[in-house]
Design an enzyme around this catalytic site. Structure first.
Site, PDB file in Angstrom:
ATOM      1  N   ARG A  95     -45.806   7.922 112.806  1.00  0.00           N
ATOM      2  CA  ARG A  95     -45.025   7.220 113.526  1.00  0.00           C
ATOM      3  C   ARG A  95     -44.446   6.082 112.337  1.00  0.00           C
ATOM      4  O   ARG A  95     -45.263   5.562 111.561  1.00  0.00           O
ATOM      5  CB  ARG A  95     -45.729   6.408 114.646  1.00  0.00           C
ATOM      6  CG  ARG A  95     -46.229   7.571 115.618  1.00  0.00           C
ATOM      7  CD  ARG A  95     -44.952   7.621 116.868  1.00  0.00           C
ATOM      8  NE  ARG A  95     -45.635   8.521 117.752  1.00  0.00           N
ATOM      9  CZ  ARG A  95     -45.141   8.648 118.859  1.00  0.00           C
ATOM     10  NH1 ARG A  95     -44.038   8.031 119.296  1.00  0.00           N
ATOM     11  NH2 ARG A  95     -45.569   9.565 119.722  1.00  0.00           N
ATOM     12  N   ILE A  96     -43.192   5.775 112.503  1.00  0.00           N
ATOM     13  CA  ILE A  96     -42.490   4.482 111.476  1.00  0.00           C
ATOM     14  C   ILE A  96     -43.237   3.143 112.310  1.00  0.00           C
ATOM     15  O   ILE A  96     -42.724   2.807 113.332  1.00  0.00           O
ATOM     16  CB  ILE A  96     -40.923   4.688 111.565  1.00  0.00           C
ATOM     17  CG1 ILE A  96     -40.795   6.154 111.205  1.00  0.00           C
ATOM     18  CG2 ILE A  96     -40.623   3.666 110.726  1.00  0.00           C
ATOM     19  CD1 ILE A  96     -41.167   6.626 109.815  1.00  0.00           C
ATOM     20  N   HIS A 113     -48.070  10.474 100.552  1.00  0.00           N
ATOM     21  CA  HIS A 113     -46.914  11.308 100.679  1.00  0.00           C
ATOM     22  C   HIS A 113     -47.056  12.256  99.697  1.00  0.00           C
ATOM     23  O   HIS A 113     -47.252  12.280  98.643  1.00  0.00           O
ATOM     24  CB  HIS A 113     -45.770  10.535 100.459  1.00  0.00           C
ATOM     25  CG  HIS A 113     -44.474  11.265 100.839  1.00  0.00           C
ATOM     26  ND1 HIS A 113     -43.993  11.760 102.196  1.00  0.00           N
ATOM     27  CD2 HIS A 113     -43.564  12.028 100.137  1.00  0.00           C
ATOM     28  CE1 HIS A 113     -42.976  12.264 102.165  1.00  0.00           C
ATOM     29  NE2 HIS A 113     -42.640  12.650 100.761  1.00  0.00           N
ATOM     30  N   ASP A 145     -43.354  -0.488 103.042  1.00  0.00           N
ATOM     31  CA  ASP A 145     -42.455  -1.529 103.381  1.00  0.00           C
ATOM     32  C   ASP A 145     -41.661  -0.978 104.481  1.00  0.00           C
ATOM     33  O   ASP A 145     -41.921  -0.320 105.351  1.00  0.00           O
ATOM     34  CB  ASP A 145     -41.595  -1.856 102.022  1.00  0.00           C
ATOM     35  CG  ASP A 145     -40.715  -0.606 101.862  1.00  0.00           C
ATOM     36  OD1 ASP A 145     -40.481   0.409 102.585  1.00  0.00           O
ATOM     37  OD2 ASP A 145     -39.806  -0.596 100.778  1.00  0.00           O
ATOM     38  N   VAL A 148     -38.696   3.838 105.096  1.00  0.00           N
ATOM     39  CA  VAL A 148     -39.408   5.081 105.198  1.00  0.00           C
ATOM     40  C   VAL A 148     -39.825   5.678 103.911  1.00  0.00           C
ATOM     41  O   VAL A 148     -38.775   6.161 103.222  1.00  0.00           O
ATOM     42  CB  VAL A 148     -38.804   6.027 106.278  1.00  0.00           C
ATOM     43  CG1 VAL A 148     -39.742   7.436 106.482  1.00  0.00           C
ATOM     44  CG2 VAL A 148     -38.726   5.410 107.695  1.00  0.00           C
TER      45      VAL A 148
HETATM   46  C1  4DW Z   1     -44.214   8.939 107.620  1.00  0.00           C
HETATM   47  C2  4DW Z   1     -42.932   9.221 106.936  1.00  0.00           C
HETATM   48  C3  4DW Z   1     -41.773   9.735 107.830  1.00  0.00           C
HETATM   49  C4  4DW Z   1     -41.934   9.946 109.028  1.00  0.00           C
HETATM   50  C5  4DW Z   1     -43.285   9.792 109.713  1.00  0.00           C
HETATM   51  C6  4DW Z   1     -44.219   9.298 108.983  1.00  0.00           C
HETATM   52  C7  4DW Z   1     -45.134   8.535 106.719  1.00  0.00           C
HETATM   53  C8  4DW Z   1     -44.789   7.370 106.184  1.00  0.00           C
HETATM   54  C9  4DW Z   1     -44.978   6.082 107.244  1.00  0.00           C
HETATM   55  C10 4DW Z   1     -45.386   6.191 108.267  1.00  0.00           C
HETATM   56  N1  4DW Z   1     -45.143   4.903 109.137  1.00  0.00           N
HETATM   57  C11 4DW Z   1     -44.035   3.982 108.282  1.00  0.00           C
HETATM   58  C12 4DW Z   1     -44.139   4.894 107.057  1.00  0.00           C
HETATM   59  C13 4DW Z   1     -43.384   4.081 105.991  1.00  0.00           C
HETATM   60  O1  4DW Z   1     -42.978   4.775 105.061  1.00  0.00           O
HETATM   61  N2  4DW Z   1     -42.722   3.073 106.301  1.00  0.00           N
HETATM   62  C14 4DW Z   1     -43.071   2.558 107.441  1.00  0.00           C
HETATM   63  N3  4DW Z   1     -43.554   3.037 108.711  1.00  0.00           N
HETATM   64  N4  4DW Z   1     -42.395   1.415 107.762  1.00  0.00           N
HETATM   65  C15 4DW Z   1     -41.035  10.608 110.043  1.00  0.00           C
HETATM   66  O2  4DW Z   1     -41.173  10.619 111.274  1.00  0.00           O
HETATM   67  N5  4DW Z   1     -39.578  10.551 109.374  1.00  0.00           N
HETATM   68  C16 4DW Z   1     -38.496  10.992 110.250  1.00  0.00           C
HETATM   69  C17 4DW Z   1     -37.918  10.231 111.039  1.00  0.00           C
HETATM   70  C18 4DW Z   1     -37.550   8.867 110.451  1.00  0.00           C
HETATM   71  C19 4DW Z   1     -37.006   7.900 111.363  1.00  0.00           C
HETATM   72  O3  4DW Z   1     -36.708   7.939 112.692  1.00  0.00           O
HETATM   73  O4  4DW Z   1     -36.513   6.825 110.909  1.00  0.00           O
HETATM   74  C20 4DW Z   1     -37.808  11.839 109.261  1.00  0.00           C
HETATM   75  O5  4DW Z   1     -36.677  12.758 109.631  1.00  0.00           O
HETATM   76  O6  4DW Z   1     -37.767  11.540 108.190  1.00  0.00           O
HETATM   77  C1  GAR Z   2     -50.894  15.210 104.141  1.00  0.00           C
HETATM   78  O1  GAR Z   2     -50.487  16.193 103.468  1.00  0.00           O
HETATM   79  C2  GAR Z   2     -50.084  13.760 103.798  1.00  0.00           C
HETATM   80  O2  GAR Z   2     -49.629  13.585 102.746  1.00  0.00           O
HETATM   81  C3  GAR Z   2     -48.912  14.019 104.875  1.00  0.00           C
HETATM   82  O3  GAR Z   2     -49.692  14.688 105.825  1.00  0.00           O
HETATM   83  C4  GAR Z   2     -50.698  15.364 105.597  1.00  0.00           C
HETATM   84  C5  GAR Z   2     -51.805  14.656 106.460  1.00  0.00           C
HETATM   85  O4  GAR Z   2     -53.047  15.472 106.331  1.00  0.00           O
HETATM   86  N1  GAR Z   2     -48.099  13.028 105.050  1.00  0.00           N
HETATM   87  C6  GAR Z   2     -46.804  12.894 105.337  1.00  0.00           C
HETATM   88  O5  GAR Z   2     -46.005  14.039 105.221  1.00  0.00           O
HETATM   89  C7  GAR Z   2     -46.126  11.684 105.551  1.00  0.00           C
HETATM   90  N2  GAR Z   2     -44.666  11.575 105.571  1.00  0.00           N
HETATM   91  P1  GAR Z   2     -54.373  15.122 106.828  1.00  0.00           P
HETATM   92  O6  GAR Z   2     -54.282  14.922 108.295  1.00  0.00           O
HETATM   93  O7  GAR Z   2     -55.286  16.474 106.559  1.00  0.00           O
HETATM   94  O8  GAR Z   2     -54.709  14.064 105.867  1.00  0.00           O
END
Ligand code: 4DW
Ligand code: GAR
Length: 219
Positions: A95-96, A113, A145, A148
């Protein structure tokens, strides 16, 4: 040095969480996971936490999609604050987080990541890397930050893409490095060796750390 209190947010199977729990138990992590929160009630991460005797809470996301409802996010903050966490570690948390959340824990939220950012941000980074045809991918630990996958980069590790790799085989190879560098990044944070200047994270050497007297320091 006081042990860092870490709150982990995870949505899935929690192998990165497990790596932190194991490192902490084995004395390889300068901190301890004190609480694990998830937006998914059935997440294996919650089970791993409970098994390790760590407080584990499901907090309902309040809505579908990539973000949390604001009341729900407020609850995350409340619970993390109550647990007095020094660091929030995202470990497969899907979740963002809103700008309010990010400001509340400014430079105290990390994420792992599975690519060499800024290449392949977003979902299924390993699949994106394979389809693009890169020969080297890897993983990144960064501060979170308001964007994303855009926060300042703390550590990266390179992982080769091999002939015949599938999303699963590449993910598995990258995951091993994830487990290693997440611990390393958290240890640098615990040692207060990270200095952030804009996008750049400077890693200070262990020596020239404290100029002043520190009663906890052993040498
Ligand atoms: C992460 C990255 C993308 C999505 C979900 C989780 C992991 C990093 C993260 C989690 N929560 C965050 C971050 C981050 O880097 N920054 C903040 N909060 N502020 C993900 O769902 N991405 C999809 C949707 C994005 C959107 O709606 O903006 C996607 O399509 O990339
Ligand atoms: C990991 O590969 C992590 O880098 C990735 O999800 C997996 C979680 O695995 N994260 C993302 O892709 C964030 N955008 P885990 O639940 O076994 O730690």
């Amino acid at each position: 040095m006081r042990r860092l209190r870490i709150g982990v947010l995870a949505s899935g199977r929690g192998t990165n969480l497990q790596a932190l729990i194991d490192a902490s138990r084995e004395g390889r992590l300068l901190g301890e996971v004190v609480i694990v929160l998830s937006d998914v009630a059935s997440a294996m991460a919650l089970e791993r936490a409970r098994k390790a005797g760590i407080q584990a809470c499901y907090i309902e996301p309040g809505r579908k999609g990539a973000r949390l409802a604001s009341e729900s996010e407020a609850r995350y903050i409340e619970v993390l604050d109550e647990a007095r966490v020094d660091l929030v570690a995202l470990a497969g948390f899907m979740r963002i987080l809103s700008p309010d959340f990010v400001r509340h824990y400014k430079l105290r939220i990390m994420n792992i990541h599975p690519s060499l950012l800024p290449s392949f941000p977003g979902l299924r980074a390993q699949k994106q890397a394979l389809e693009y045809g890169v020969k080297i991918s890897g993983c990144t630990v960064h501060f979170v930050d308001e964007g994303v996958d855009t926060g300042p980069i703390i550590i990266q590790a390179a992982v080769p893409v091999l002939e015949g790799d599938t999303e699963a085989s590449l993910s598995e190879r990258i995951l091993k490095e994830e487990h290693r560098i997440y611990t390393e990044a958290i240890n640098l944070f615990a040692q207060q060796r990270l200095r952030v200047e804009g996008r750049i994270v400077h890693v200070l050497p262990l020596r020239c750390m404290n100029a002043g007297y520190n009663p906890d320091q052993t040498e």
